[in-house]
Write a protein that holds these residues in place. Sequence first.
Motif, PDB file in Angstrom:
ATOM      1  N   LEU A 265       0.824  -1.202   0.000  1.00  0.00           N
ATOM      2  CA  LEU A 265       0.000   0.000   0.000  1.00  0.00           C
ATOM      3  C   LEU A 265       0.861   1.256   0.000  1.00  0.00           C
ATOM      4  N   GLU A 266       1.896   1.263   0.833  1.00  0.00           N
ATOM      5  CA  GLU A 266       2.762   2.444   0.873  1.00  0.00           C
ATOM      6  C   GLU A 266       3.562   2.602  -0.416  1.00  0.00           C
ATOM      7  N   SER A 267       3.865   1.488  -1.071  1.00  0.00           N
ATOM      8  CA  SER A 267       4.577   1.552  -2.355  1.00  0.00           C
ATOM      9  C   SER A 267       3.678   2.101  -3.459  1.00  0.00           C
ATOM     10  N   ALA A 268       2.361   1.875  -3.325  1.00  0.00           N
ATOM     11  CA  ALA A 268       1.417   2.264  -4.369  1.00  0.00           C
ATOM     12  C   ALA A 268       0.785   3.627  -4.127  1.00  0.00           C
ATOM     13  N   ALA A 269       1.138   4.287  -3.028  1.00  0.00           N
ATOM     14  CA  ALA A 269       0.491   5.541  -2.649  1.00  0.00           C
ATOM     15  C   ALA A 269       1.197   6.750  -3.240  1.00  0.00           C
ATOM     16  N   GLY A 270       0.401   7.740  -3.612  1.00  0.00           N
ATOM     17  CA  GLY A 270       0.956   9.019  -4.030  1.00  0.00           C
ATOM     18  C   GLY A 270       1.172   9.929  -2.835  1.00  0.00           C
ATOM     19  N   GLU A 271       1.724  11.091  -3.088  1.00  0.00           N
ATOM     20  CA  GLU A 271       1.999  12.041  -2.013  1.00  0.00           C
ATOM     21  C   GLU A 271       0.736  12.460  -1.270  1.00  0.00           C
ATOM     22  N   ASP A 272      -0.400  12.448  -1.977  1.00  0.00           N
ATOM     23  CA  ASP A 272      -1.657  12.867  -1.364  1.00  0.00           C
ATOM     24  C   ASP A 272      -2.363  11.734  -0.632  1.00  0.00           C
ATOM     25  N   GLY A 273      -1.758  10.537  -0.608  1.00  0.00           N
ATOM     26  CA  GLY A 273      -2.354   9.400   0.069  1.00  0.00           C
ATOM     27  C   GLY A 273      -3.265   8.569  -0.806  1.00  0.00           C
ATOM     28  N   ALA A 274      -3.536   9.014  -2.021  1.00  0.00           N
ATOM     29  CA  ALA A 274      -4.347   8.208  -2.934  1.00  0.00           C
ATOM     30  C   ALA A 274      -3.554   6.971  -3.372  1.00  0.00           C
ATOM     31  N   VAL A 275      -4.251   5.854  -3.450  1.00  0.00           N
ATOM     32  CA  VAL A 275      -3.619   4.599  -3.847  1.00  0.00           C
ATOM     33  C   VAL A 275      -3.804   4.399  -5.344  1.00  0.00           C
ATOM     34  N   HIS A 276      -2.737   4.015  -6.030  1.00  0.00           N
ATOM     35  CA  HIS A 276      -2.779   3.801  -7.468  1.00  0.00           C
ATOM     36  C   HIS A 276      -2.560   2.323  -7.782  1.00  0.00           C
ATOM     37  N   PRO A 277      -3.075   1.848  -8.913  1.00  0.00           N
ATOM     38  CA  PRO A 277      -2.793   0.453  -9.295  1.00  0.00           C
ATOM     39  C   PRO A 277      -1.290   0.218  -9.359  1.00  0.00           C
ATOM     40  N   THR A 287      11.412   2.448   8.029  1.00  0.00           N
ATOM     41  CA  THR A 287      12.091   2.607   9.306  1.00  0.00           C
ATOM     42  C   THR A 287      11.583   3.881   9.983  1.00  0.00           C
ATOM     43  N   PRO A 288      11.876   4.050  11.271  1.00  0.00           N
ATOM     44  CA  PRO A 288      11.416   5.267  11.950  1.00  0.00           C
ATOM     45  C   PRO A 288      11.791   6.535  11.187  1.00  0.00           C
ATOM     46  N   GLY A 289      10.800   7.416  11.064  1.00  0.00           N
ATOM     47  CA  GLY A 289      10.954   8.616  10.258  1.00  0.00           C
ATOM     48  C   GLY A 289      10.147   8.561   8.977  1.00  0.00           C
ATOM     49  N   HIS A 290       9.690   7.358   8.606  1.00  0.00           N
ATOM     50  CA  HIS A 290       8.866   7.211   7.407  1.00  0.00           C
ATOM     51  C   HIS A 290       7.535   7.943   7.584  1.00  0.00           C
ATOM     52  N   ARG A 291       7.093   8.633   6.539  1.00  0.00           N
ATOM     53  CA  ARG A 291       5.784   9.279   6.579  1.00  0.00           C
ATOM     54  C   ARG A 291       4.755   8.362   5.930  1.00  0.00           C
ATOM     55  N   PHE A 292       3.870   7.807   6.748  1.00  0.00           N
ATOM     56  CA  PHE A 292       2.851   6.901   6.234  1.00  0.00           C
ATOM     57  C   PHE A 292       1.764   7.694   5.527  1.00  0.00           C
ATOM     58  N   ARG A 293       1.374   7.215   4.357  1.00  0.00           N
ATOM     59  CA  ARG A 293       0.436   7.953   3.515  1.00  0.00           C
ATOM     60  C   ARG A 293      -0.962   7.349   3.512  1.00  0.00           C
ATOM     61  N   VAL A 294      -1.074   6.048   3.790  1.00  0.00           N
ATOM     62  CA  VAL A 294      -2.344   5.357   3.564  1.00  0.00           C
ATOM     63  C   VAL A 294      -2.873   4.667   4.813  1.00  0.00           C
ATOM     64  N   VAL A 295      -2.051   3.888   5.463  1.00  0.00           N
ATOM     65  CA  VAL A 295      -2.514   2.947   6.480  1.00  0.00           C
ATOM     66  C   VAL A 295      -2.737   3.648   7.817  1.00  0.00           C
ATOM     67  N   ASP A 296      -3.891   3.367   8.420  1.00  0.00           N
ATOM     68  CA  ASP A 296      -4.247   3.940   9.714  1.00  0.00           C
ATOM     69  C   ASP A 296      -4.054   2.956  10.862  1.00  0.00           C
ATOM     70  N   LEU A 297      -4.344   1.694  10.621  1.00  0.00           N
ATOM     71  CA  LEU A 297      -4.166   0.652  11.628  1.00  0.00           C
ATOM     72  C   LEU A 297      -3.474  -0.546  10.988  1.00  0.00           C
ATOM     73  N   LEU A 298      -2.750  -1.287  11.804  1.00  0.00           N
ATOM     74  CA  LEU A 298      -1.978  -2.431  11.317  1.00  0.00           C
ATOM     75  C   LEU A 298      -2.194  -3.632  12.227  1.00  0.00           C
ATOM     76  N   VAL A 299      -2.650  -4.731  11.638  1.00  0.00           N
ATOM     77  CA  VAL A 299      -2.705  -6.012  12.338  1.00  0.00           C
ATOM     78  C   VAL A 299      -1.415  -6.753  12.008  1.00  0.00           C
ATOM     79  N   THR A 300      -0.628  -7.063  13.019  1.00  0.00           N
ATOM     80  CA  THR A 300       0.669  -7.682  12.746  1.00  0.00           C
ATOM     81  C   THR A 300       1.117  -8.537  13.923  1.00  0.00           C
ATOM     82  N   ASN A 301       1.784  -9.638  13.611  1.00  0.00           N
ATOM     83  CA  ASN A 301       2.299 -10.529  14.650  1.00  0.00           C
ATOM     84  C   ASN A 301       3.492  -9.891  15.363  1.00  0.00           C
TER      85      ASN A 301
END
Length: 351
Positions: A265-277, A287-301
């Motif tokens: 999702l983060e690879s497919a996101a534009g600067e405005d947070g829109a997701v592209h094919p 890594t810490p310092g990354h600006r997340f554009r799309v994801v609000d919550l994460l389910v992860t082990n």
Amino acid sequence: MRVDDFDFDLPRQLIADRPAEPRDAARLLEVEAGGLMTGPELTDWHVRDLPGLLKAGDVLVVNDTRVIPARLRGKRGLAGVEIMLHQPVDAGRWRAFARPAKKLSPGDTIVFAEDFTATVIAKGEGGDVEIAFNDPAALADQLQRHGEIPLPPYIDRPDGPDARDLDDYQTMFAAHDGAVAAPTAGLHFTPALLDALTARGVETVRLTLHVGAGTFLPVKSETVEEHVMHAERGVLTAEAAARINAARAAGGRVVAVGTTSLRLLESAAGEDGAVHPFTGSTAIFITPGHRFRVVDLLVTNFHLPRSTLFMLVCAFAGTEWMKQAYAHAIATGYRFYSYGDTSLLHRQTAP
């Protein structure tokens, strides 16, 4: 940043050898923003409680890759060789990790069965080789006949994966062959849980990221910046992108199931947070310092110390707060890694 900053001590007995039964009976630790003096808000749940933790209009994004039998045992002459496929190059050609690799040379033939062989094309660093199989058209069938599901090395199976692992190590969403490791957050989902999420008004959208064997590799560099990620192939369709964008526009939150879904999702996101094919490879290293554009919550082990995945969750929910969350998980007996328990992380700016 130093890799040592992402280290912690984990008791061996907390590494899960089998998943919870049923799958949605696994424990779930919710990590929310807290105060600077109090730390994060930590709440203990079970995966089956997830519908009550999400809201109508949220969109759940899952990875529908299927794990292939990517571990092969063969011989070069009389010497045994283990091959772990990790990235396709072309029809019948793969990059792989070989063990032992030091005695392999370009031109060598590895025999897996009477009618199933591969030729070493090139050698790289750290046991990485490129091999070409003798019959590309029959490769999928040969892998099913002679390959093994590539369980992570921390799951104790001296004789290799057993019949139960063939089911346990696939998610209910698995549809597209190509992964050599499971997107393990998805292992917790059941049809009953998905029905409950749908009844809650949570939409489910699928993408595909074929998880590579690089996910098993330790970070050997002293600094985070020196580590090089292996590329993984992914597909996010135009329909899936449109459904995610529509949910966001309507005020819904994007809930990534697993770090693999988040990375694509983060690879497919534009600067405005829109997701592209998206169709192609990604080697995104979060890594810490990354600006997340799309994801609000994460389910992860719960991930390995010093791993790129622990660095990712620290980037998402705050390094110090994730260290506190992991300390809580260890102290209260959460089960770690692929077959272990899981967490629900809220994206936040945190210590």
